[in-house]
Scaffold this motif. Structure first.
Motif, PDB file in Angstrom:
ATOM      1  N   GLY A  12       0.801  -1.223   0.000  1.00  0.00           N
ATOM      2  CA  GLY A  12       0.000   0.000   0.000  1.00  0.00           C
ATOM      3  C   GLY A  12       0.835   1.276   0.000  1.00  0.00           C
ATOM      4  O   GLY A  12       0.295   2.372  -0.071  1.00  0.00           O
ATOM      5  N   HIS A  13       2.150   1.132   0.092  1.00  0.00           N
ATOM      6  CA  HIS A  13       3.010   2.321   0.195  1.00  0.00           C
ATOM      7  C   HIS A  13       3.955   2.494  -0.985  1.00  0.00           C
ATOM      8  O   HIS A  13       4.820   3.360  -0.953  1.00  0.00           O
ATOM      9  CB  HIS A  13       3.837   2.251   1.485  1.00  0.00           C
ATOM     10  CG  HIS A  13       2.980   2.099   2.695  1.00  0.00           C
ATOM     11  ND1 HIS A  13       2.312   3.161   3.265  1.00  0.00           N
ATOM     12  CD2 HIS A  13       2.660   1.010   3.425  1.00  0.00           C
ATOM     13  CE1 HIS A  13       1.620   2.716   4.309  1.00  0.00           C
ATOM     14  NE2 HIS A  13       1.805   1.423   4.424  1.00  0.00           N
ATOM     15  N   ILE A  14       3.767   1.649  -1.991  1.00  0.00           N
ATOM     16  CA  ILE A  14       4.697   1.702  -3.125  1.00  0.00           C
ATOM     17  C   ILE A  14       4.690   3.079  -3.782  1.00  0.00           C
ATOM     18  O   ILE A  14       5.744   3.628  -4.108  1.00  0.00           O
ATOM     19  CB  ILE A  14       4.371   0.588  -4.152  1.00  0.00           C
ATOM     20  CG1 ILE A  14       4.727  -0.766  -3.537  1.00  0.00           C
ATOM     21  CG2 ILE A  14       5.150   0.786  -5.443  1.00  0.00           C
ATOM     22  CD1 ILE A  14       4.349  -1.949  -4.361  1.00  0.00           C
ATOM     23  N   ASP A  15       3.501   3.662  -3.939  1.00  0.00           N
ATOM     24  CA  ASP A  15       3.423   4.984  -4.561  1.00  0.00           C
ATOM     25  C   ASP A  15       4.248   5.998  -3.770  1.00  0.00           C
ATOM     26  O   ASP A  15       4.993   6.792  -4.340  1.00  0.00           O
ATOM     27  CB  ASP A  15       1.966   5.445  -4.640  1.00  0.00           C
ATOM     28  CG  ASP A  15       1.170   4.644  -5.664  1.00  0.00           C
ATOM     29  OD1 ASP A  15       1.756   3.714  -6.246  1.00  0.00           O
ATOM     30  OD2 ASP A  15      -0.016   4.943  -5.870  1.00  0.00           O
ATOM     31  N   LYS A  91       3.745  14.420   1.117  1.00  0.00           N
ATOM     32  CA  LYS A  91       3.687  14.928   2.501  1.00  0.00           C
ATOM     33  C   LYS A  91       2.459  14.398   3.222  1.00  0.00           C
ATOM     34  O   LYS A  91       2.530  14.013   4.389  1.00  0.00           O
ATOM     35  CB  LYS A  91       3.659  16.466   2.495  1.00  0.00           C
ATOM     36  CG  LYS A  91       5.045  17.053   2.325  1.00  0.00           C
ATOM     37  CD  LYS A  91       5.053  18.549   2.632  1.00  0.00           C
ATOM     38  CE  LYS A  91       6.382  19.143   2.186  1.00  0.00           C
ATOM     39  NZ  LYS A  91       6.201  20.235   1.241  1.00  0.00           N
ATOM     40  N   LYS A  92       1.344  14.377   2.503  1.00  0.00           N
ATOM     41  CA  LYS A  92       0.096  13.900   3.082  1.00  0.00           C
ATOM     42  C   LYS A  92       0.216  12.415   3.431  1.00  0.00           C
ATOM     43  O   LYS A  92      -0.187  11.977   4.510  1.00  0.00           O
ATOM     44  CB  LYS A  92      -1.042  14.127   2.083  1.00  0.00           C
ATOM     45  CG  LYS A  92      -2.411  13.984   2.685  1.00  0.00           C
ATOM     46  CD  LYS A  92      -3.488  14.501   1.714  1.00  0.00           C
ATOM     47  CE  LYS A  92      -4.782  13.765   1.913  1.00  0.00           C
ATOM     48  NZ  LYS A  92      -5.094  12.771   0.889  1.00  0.00           N
ATOM     49  N   ALA A  93       0.801  11.658   2.495  1.00  0.00           N
ATOM     50  CA  ALA A  93       0.947  10.218   2.715  1.00  0.00           C
ATOM     51  C   ALA A  93       1.813   9.938   3.938  1.00  0.00           C
ATOM     52  O   ALA A  93       1.529   9.036   4.725  1.00  0.00           O
ATOM     53  CB  ALA A  93       1.537   9.559   1.468  1.00  0.00           C
ATOM     54  N   GLU A  96      -0.123  10.683   7.087  1.00  0.00           N
ATOM     55  CA  GLU A  96      -1.107   9.615   7.316  1.00  0.00           C
ATOM     56  C   GLU A  96      -0.431   8.358   7.851  1.00  0.00           C
ATOM     57  O   GLU A  96      -0.943   7.683   8.745  1.00  0.00           O
ATOM     58  CB  GLU A  96      -1.837   9.289   6.008  1.00  0.00           C
ATOM     59  CG  GLU A  96      -2.937  10.265   5.677  1.00  0.00           C
ATOM     60  CD  GLU A  96      -3.510  10.036   4.280  1.00  0.00           C
ATOM     61  OE1 GLU A  96      -4.390  10.803   3.895  1.00  0.00           O
ATOM     62  OE2 GLU A  96      -3.049   9.094   3.589  1.00  0.00           O
ATOM     63  N   TRP A  97       0.720   8.054   7.271  1.00  0.00           N
ATOM     64  CA  TRP A  97       1.450   6.859   7.683  1.00  0.00           C
ATOM     65  C   TRP A  97       1.875   6.951   9.149  1.00  0.00           C
ATOM     66  O   TRP A  97       1.768   5.988   9.907  1.00  0.00           O
ATOM     67  CB  TRP A  97       2.657   6.636   6.777  1.00  0.00           C
ATOM     68  CG  TRP A  97       3.681   5.692   7.337  1.00  0.00           C
ATOM     69  CD1 TRP A  97       4.963   5.967   7.648  1.00  0.00           C
ATOM     70  CD2 TRP A  97       3.492   4.305   7.655  1.00  0.00           C
ATOM     71  NE1 TRP A  97       5.599   4.859   8.134  1.00  0.00           N
ATOM     72  CE2 TRP A  97       4.712   3.819   8.160  1.00  0.00           C
ATOM     73  CE3 TRP A  97       2.389   3.435   7.569  1.00  0.00           C
ATOM     74  CZ2 TRP A  97       4.881   2.501   8.588  1.00  0.00           C
ATOM     75  CZ3 TRP A  97       2.563   2.122   7.994  1.00  0.00           C
ATOM     76  CH2 TRP A  97       3.787   1.664   8.482  1.00  0.00           C
ATOM     77  N   LYS A  98       2.325   8.142   9.561  1.00  0.00           N
ATOM     78  CA  LYS A  98       2.772   8.305  10.949  1.00  0.00           C
ATOM     79  C   LYS A  98       1.629   8.071  11.934  1.00  0.00           C
ATOM     80  O   LYS A  98       1.804   7.431  12.967  1.00  0.00           O
ATOM     81  CB  LYS A  98       3.382   9.695  11.149  1.00  0.00           C
ATOM     82  CG  LYS A  98       4.800   9.742  10.595  1.00  0.00           C
ATOM     83  CD  LYS A  98       5.479  11.056  10.857  1.00  0.00           C
ATOM     84  CE  LYS A  98       6.920  10.987  10.347  1.00  0.00           C
ATOM     85  NZ  LYS A  98       7.424  12.304   9.981  1.00  0.00           N
ATOM     86  N   ILE A  99       0.473   8.605  11.562  1.00  0.00           N
ATOM     87  CA  ILE A  99      -0.704   8.408  12.427  1.00  0.00           C
ATOM     88  C   ILE A  99      -1.053   6.925  12.492  1.00  0.00           C
ATOM     89  O   ILE A  99      -1.237   6.353  13.566  1.00  0.00           O
ATOM     90  CB  ILE A  99      -1.908   9.223  11.902  1.00  0.00           C
ATOM     91  CG1 ILE A  99      -1.607  10.716  12.033  1.00  0.00           C
ATOM     92  CG2 ILE A  99      -3.178   8.862  12.656  1.00  0.00           C
ATOM     93  CD1 ILE A  99      -2.585  11.602  11.285  1.00  0.00           C
ATOM     94  N   ALA A 100      -1.077   6.309  11.307  1.00  0.00           N
ATOM     95  CA  ALA A 100      -1.448   4.893  11.243  1.00  0.00           C
ATOM     96  C   ALA A 100      -0.470   4.048  12.049  1.00  0.00           C
ATOM     97  O   ALA A 100      -0.871   3.169  12.816  1.00  0.00           O
ATOM     98  CB  ALA A 100      -1.469   4.433   9.792  1.00  0.00           C
TER      99      ALA A 100
END
Lengths: 112, 224
Positions: A12-15, A91-93, A96-100
């Motif tokens: 889910g993080h390849i992009d 930046k948004k990703a 989001e990742w840090k929160i997740a």
């Protein structure tokens, strides 16, 4: 290596990963794969079909742009370049990742 | 042509040579070449490097814009469901034919067709319900062309059949300018039937039409 990375976690993080590499510098497909391999200390190798799928998706979303290199030998290379849109998306990703990551850590092994 | 080029040609063989495909081809090729060069630097032999490189991409189907990823079992189940429905409707419409022994065969044909289609439909429905998923790529551009061709052929067929029926019944009347004589309602009905029966073949273009719409509907979302 007994504990290698579960590819499902990366999928889910390849992009985002590709954007990160292209933010460092413009690059073409194979160099992106290689950069990912080096960044992960050889623990993760992006498969070519996944690379193209991801690049296509990013280009469609106008997060990256492509241009042709001027190689004369061995086929022209298609280079990719991050757009401003892509930088925002990145930046948004990351946010989001840090929160997740925090929530998942808390969920799987946090204090009760 | 070297081995890598041959592999690329093979990968792209089913696709038309438009600009998008040509560029994709060049991109894939230059990336494979870069990988091969890299492997050579790592100390691979030429042959080993080429073999290893080629192994990295075995299909480009998912990169082609016009390709839709379709669960074939689900697709066939829906298609067979519609085909059964068409066949049953045509069969019901042909029921009055029992009055005309000459045309009875047509009615029987659609009855048997309906039964067979529903059996195959059930087979596929069970596959779908068992979670048996078979993914295949279908080219929507090509199915659109197929749909247009199917309708065109059908229209031509109908025109020819109507003309030939007219020829059989009325040509000599027209030629000799004799009045057309129909002896009674039964004979009238028989002539009318001759005109109507070719229309049962509409099941063929209808099926192709349905297939095309289903491809758009049953596309599977994938994240690779």
């Amino acid at each position: 290596m007994s504990e290698s990375i579960n590819k499902d976690y990366i999928r889910g993080h390849i992009d985002t990963i590709i954007l990160r590499i292209l933010i460092d510098q413009d690059n073409y497909g194979y160099e992106v794969i290689k950069a990912i391999k080096i960044l992960s200390n050889g623990q993760y190798e992006l498969k070519e079909p996944s690379l193209y799928t991801s690049l296509k998706r990013l280009e469609k979303g106008a997060y990256i742009e492509s241009y042709w290199g001027d190689e004369t030998q061995g086929g022209r290379r298609k280079y990719y370049k991050v757009t401003d849109n892509g930088k925002k998306y990145y930046k948004k990703a990351i946010a989001e990742w840090k929160i997740a990551r925090e929530i998942i850590d808390q969920l799987v092994e946090g204090e009760r | 042509m070297d081995k890598i080029e041959k592999h690329i040609e093979w990968l792209f063989k089913p696709y038309k040579k438009n600009k998008q495909i040509q560029e994709l081809k060049e991109e894939v090729y230059s990336n494979l070449l870069a990988r091969k060069e890299d492997l050579l630097l790592e100390g691979y032999s030429e042959e080993e490097a080429v073999k290893n490189t080629i192994a990295h991409i075995d299909s480009v189907d998912h990169l082609i814009e016009e390709n839709k990823k379709v669960d074939i079992n689900r697709f066939l189940a829906s298609l067979l469901q519609s085909m059964t429905l068409y066949s049953v409707i045509i069969w019901i419409l042909t029921l009055p034919l029992s009055l005309f022994p000459e045309h009875l065969l047509l009615s029987y044909f659609f009855m048997i067709l309906s039964i067979l289609l529903s059996i195959v439909y059930i087979v596929y429905l069970r596959k779908v319900n068992n979670g048996d998923i078979k993914i295949k790529y279908m080219n929507i551009k090509r199915t659109r062309e197929l749909k247009n061709i199917a309708w065109k052929i059908w229209v031509v067929f109908i025109i020819i059949s109507l003309l030939s029926v007219t020829g059989i019944y009325f040509a000599s009347n027209l030629w000799f300018s004799r009045p057309i004589s129909i002896s009674g309602p039964y004979q009238f009905a028989e002539i009318a039937l001759r005109y109507l029966t070719p229309f049962v073949t509409v099941i063929i273009p209808l099926t192709v039409n349905k297939a095309r719409n289903l491809i758009e509907e049953s596309e599977v979302e994938v994240y690779e």
